[in-house]
Design a protein around this motif. Sequence first.
Motif, PDB file in Angstrom:
ATOM      1  N   PRO A  62       0.797  -1.226   0.000  1.00 18.43           N
ATOM      2  CA  PRO A  62       0.000   0.000   0.000  1.00 18.43           C
ATOM      3  C   PRO A  62       0.835   1.284   0.000  1.00 18.43           C
ATOM      4  CG  PRO A  62      -0.927  -1.582   1.529  1.00 18.43           C
ATOM      5  CD  PRO A  62       0.372  -2.154   1.053  1.00 18.43           C
ATOM      6  N   ALA A  63       1.970   1.280   0.689  1.00 14.91           N
ATOM      7  CA  ALA A  63       2.803   2.489   0.692  1.00 14.91           C
ATOM      8  C   ALA A  63       3.324   2.810  -0.710  1.00 14.91           C
ATOM      9  CB  ALA A  63       3.974   2.324   1.662  1.00 14.91           C
ATOM     10  N   HIS A  64       3.607   1.773  -1.496  1.00 14.57           N
ATOM     11  CA  HIS A  64       4.053   1.974  -2.873  1.00 14.57           C
ATOM     12  C   HIS A  64       2.923   2.576  -3.721  1.00 14.57           C
ATOM     13  CE1 HIS A  64       6.896  -1.052  -1.367  1.00 14.57           C
ATOM     14  NE2 HIS A  64       7.761  -0.484  -2.195  1.00 14.57           N
ATOM     15  N   ILE A  65       1.723   2.059  -3.529  1.00 22.02           N
ATOM     16  CA  ILE A  65       0.567   2.581  -4.269  1.00 22.02           C
ATOM     17  C   ILE A  65       0.342   4.048  -3.901  1.00 22.02           C
ATOM     18  CG2 ILE A  65      -1.949   2.416  -4.535  1.00 22.02           C
ATOM     19  CD1 ILE A  65      -0.609   0.194  -6.012  1.00 22.02           C
ATOM     20  N   GLN A  66       0.416   4.370  -2.624  1.00 17.60           N
ATOM     21  CA  GLN A  66       0.237   5.763  -2.195  1.00 17.60           C
ATOM     22  C   GLN A  66       1.274   6.665  -2.853  1.00 17.60           C
ATOM     23  OE1 GLN A  66       0.416   5.452   2.050  1.00 17.60           O
ATOM     24  NE2 GLN A  66      -1.748   4.901   2.242  1.00 17.60           N
ATOM     25  N   ARG A  67       2.510   6.210  -2.904  1.00 18.80           N
ATOM     26  CA  ARG A  67       3.571   7.003  -3.541  1.00 18.80           C
ATOM     27  C   ARG A  67       3.259   7.213  -5.031  1.00 18.80           C
ATOM     28  NH1 ARG A  67       7.891   6.018  -6.560  1.00 18.80           N
ATOM     29  NH2 ARG A  67       9.569   7.532  -6.474  1.00 18.80           N
ATOM     30  N   LEU A  68       2.829   6.159  -5.714  1.00 17.87           N
ATOM     31  CA  LEU A  68       2.516   6.276  -7.138  1.00 17.87           C
ATOM     32  C   LEU A  68       1.325   7.207  -7.371  1.00 17.87           C
ATOM     33  CD1 LEU A  68       3.064   2.563  -8.173  1.00 17.87           C
ATOM     34  CD2 LEU A  68       4.491   4.514  -8.795  1.00 17.87           C
ATOM     35  N   LEU A  69       0.355   7.153  -6.482  1.00 17.12           N
ATOM     36  CA  LEU A  69      -0.795   8.056  -6.619  1.00 17.12           C
ATOM     37  C   LEU A  69      -0.372   9.511  -6.435  1.00 17.12           C
ATOM     38  CD1 LEU A  69      -3.558   5.982  -4.791  1.00 17.12           C
ATOM     39  CD2 LEU A  69      -3.344   6.412  -7.253  1.00 17.12           C
ATOM     40  N   PRO A  78       3.146   7.162 -18.496  1.00 18.35           N
ATOM     41  CA  PRO A  78       4.179   6.201 -18.903  1.00 18.35           C
ATOM     42  C   PRO A  78       5.326   6.092 -17.896  1.00 18.35           C
ATOM     43  CG  PRO A  78       3.500   7.498 -20.790  1.00 18.35           C
ATOM     44  CD  PRO A  78       2.847   8.108 -19.572  1.00 18.35           C
ATOM     45  N   ALA A  79       5.692   7.182 -17.246  1.00 17.10           N
ATOM     46  CA  ALA A  79       6.758   7.134 -16.242  1.00 17.10           C
ATOM     47  C   ALA A  79       6.320   6.317 -15.033  1.00 17.10           C
ATOM     48  CB  ALA A  79       7.147   8.542 -15.818  1.00 17.10           C
ATOM     49  N   ILE A  80       5.068   6.458 -14.661  1.00 15.29           N
ATOM     50  CA  ILE A  80       4.543   5.689 -13.530  1.00 15.29           C
ATOM     51  C   ILE A  80       4.474   4.212 -13.901  1.00 15.29           C
ATOM     52  CG2 ILE A  80       2.532   5.359 -12.030  1.00 15.29           C
ATOM     53  CD1 ILE A  80       2.088   8.432 -12.367  1.00 15.29           C
ATOM     54  N   ALA A  81       4.020   3.933 -15.126  1.00 21.51           N
ATOM     55  CA  ALA A  81       3.955   2.547 -15.591  1.00 21.51           C
ATOM     56  C   ALA A  81       5.346   1.915 -15.598  1.00 21.51           C
ATOM     57  CB  ALA A  81       3.327   2.484 -16.983  1.00 21.51           C
ATOM     58  N   GLU A  82       6.349   2.688 -15.980  1.00 19.35           N
ATOM     59  CA  GLU A  82       7.724   2.177 -15.984  1.00 19.35           C
ATOM     60  C   GLU A  82       8.170   1.811 -14.569  1.00 19.35           C
ATOM     61  OE1 GLU A  82      11.912   4.272 -16.712  1.00 19.35           O
ATOM     62  OE2 GLU A  82      10.627   4.269 -18.489  1.00 19.35           O
ATOM     63  N   GLU A  83       7.814   2.635 -13.611  1.00 20.40           N
ATOM     64  CA  GLU A  83       8.185   2.336 -12.227  1.00 20.40           C
ATOM     65  C   GLU A  83       7.481   1.080 -11.722  1.00 20.40           C
ATOM     66  OE1 GLU A  83       8.681   4.443  -7.936  1.00 20.40           O
ATOM     67  OE2 GLU A  83       9.159   5.498  -9.778  1.00 20.40           O
ATOM     68  N   VAL A  84       6.236   0.883 -12.128  1.00 20.07           N
ATOM     69  CA  VAL A  84       5.525  -0.330 -11.721  1.00 20.07           C
ATOM     70  C   VAL A  84       6.150  -1.553 -12.393  1.00 20.07           C
ATOM     71  CG1 VAL A  84       3.297  -1.515 -11.624  1.00 20.07           C
ATOM     72  CG2 VAL A  84       3.399   0.944 -11.273  1.00 20.07           C
ATOM     73  N   PRO A  92       7.201 -10.245  -9.114  1.00 18.18           N
ATOM     74  CA  PRO A  92       6.326 -10.499 -10.265  1.00 18.18           C
ATOM     75  C   PRO A  92       4.935 -11.019  -9.936  1.00 18.18           C
ATOM     76  CG  PRO A  92       8.126 -12.084 -10.201  1.00 18.18           C
ATOM     77  CD  PRO A  92       8.388 -11.087  -9.121  1.00 18.18           C
ATOM     78  N   ASN A  93       4.755 -11.586  -8.763  1.00 15.12           N
ATOM     79  CA  ASN A  93       3.444 -12.133  -8.405  1.00 15.12           C
ATOM     80  C   ASN A  93       2.641 -11.217  -7.497  1.00 15.12           C
ATOM     81  OD1 ASN A  93       3.672 -14.586  -9.873  1.00 15.12           O
ATOM     82  ND2 ASN A  93       5.099 -15.309  -8.327  1.00 15.12           N
ATOM     83  N   SER A  94       3.100  -9.993  -7.321  1.00 17.52           N
ATOM     84  CA  SER A  94       2.394  -9.051  -6.460  1.00 17.52           C
ATOM     85  C   SER A  94       1.009  -8.735  -7.020  1.00 17.52           C
ATOM     86  CB  SER A  94       3.198  -7.753  -6.336  1.00 17.52           C
ATOM     87  OG  SER A  94       2.407  -6.738  -5.772  1.00 17.52           O
ATOM     88  N   VAL A  95       0.008  -8.987  -6.213  1.00 17.11           N
ATOM     89  CA  VAL A  95      -1.370  -8.689  -6.620  1.00 17.11           C
ATOM     90  C   VAL A  95      -1.529  -7.186  -6.841  1.00 17.11           C
ATOM     91  CG1 VAL A  95      -3.784  -8.712  -5.871  1.00 17.11           C
ATOM     92  CG2 VAL A  95      -2.334 -10.718  -5.494  1.00 17.11           C
ATOM     93  N   LEU A  96      -1.062  -6.392  -5.882  1.00 14.02           N
ATOM     94  CA  LEU A  96      -1.213  -4.938  -5.987  1.00 14.02           C
ATOM     95  C   LEU A  96      -0.492  -4.385  -7.213  1.00 14.02           C
ATOM     96  CD1 LEU A  96      -0.864  -3.593  -2.341  1.00 14.02           C
ATOM     97  CD2 LEU A  96      -2.840  -3.390  -3.849  1.00 14.02           C
ATOM     98  N   ALA A  97       0.735  -4.798  -7.430  1.00 16.94           N
ATOM     99  CA  ALA A  97       1.500  -4.271  -8.562  1.00 16.94           C
ATOM    100  C   ALA A  97       0.870  -4.681  -9.888  1.00 16.94           C
ATOM    101  CB  ALA A  97       2.946  -4.732  -8.489  1.00 16.94           C
ATOM    102  N   ASN A  98       0.440  -5.928 -10.005  1.00 16.72           N
ATOM    103  CA  ASN A  98      -0.185  -6.374 -11.257  1.00 16.72           C
ATOM    104  C   ASN A  98      -1.519  -5.678 -11.492  1.00 16.72           C
ATOM    105  OD1 ASN A  98       1.276  -8.541 -12.859  1.00 16.72           O
ATOM    106  ND2 ASN A  98       1.578  -9.247 -10.761  1.00 16.72           N
TER     107      ASN A  98
END
Length: 159
Positions: A62-69, A78-84, A92-98
């Motif tokens: 969740p902290a990663h998602i908050q940072r991306l938001l 596209p820059a955000i997508a690159e970071e993800v 690679p199996n992260s539910v949140l990241a996918n």
Amino acid sequence: MSTAIEQALKATKAALKAKNPIAAAHAVLPAIKRFPSNARLLAALADVQSARTGLPAKPFGPAHIQRLLRMRAQAPLPAIAEEVQVALLLDPNSVLANAYFGSLLLELGSPEAAIAPLRLALSRAPENPEAATNLAFALWKAGLGAEAADVARKLLVKH
């Protein structure tokens, strides 16, 4: 092979020591594309990602998602997508990241590309309504209406 890896690791370490995580990322990512399963490169990438974000590289949470938001207000999608994508290299199996990557791909107008990460997110967390909704939408946009309807129907039954 080992020379290219050693050079990438040396350049990454030097950039991190100079407190330049962007240069470190530029040093390690091309090597990872050539040698995607190299544990030393992936460990260096985790160090780079931690330096860039100020967060532990794994698990993506969740902290990663908050940072991306927060980044969305300033950075292009596209820059955000690159970071993800970098986060997915590490987890690679992260539910949140996918799920987040799939939703970004939808926003970027790439429903076909969004399907795979959304399927993975939904397979690992079948009760995730956001992943299911986005998968149904991606399938529909990709011209797979029957499958989209099936995903949507299952979503409605669960929720």
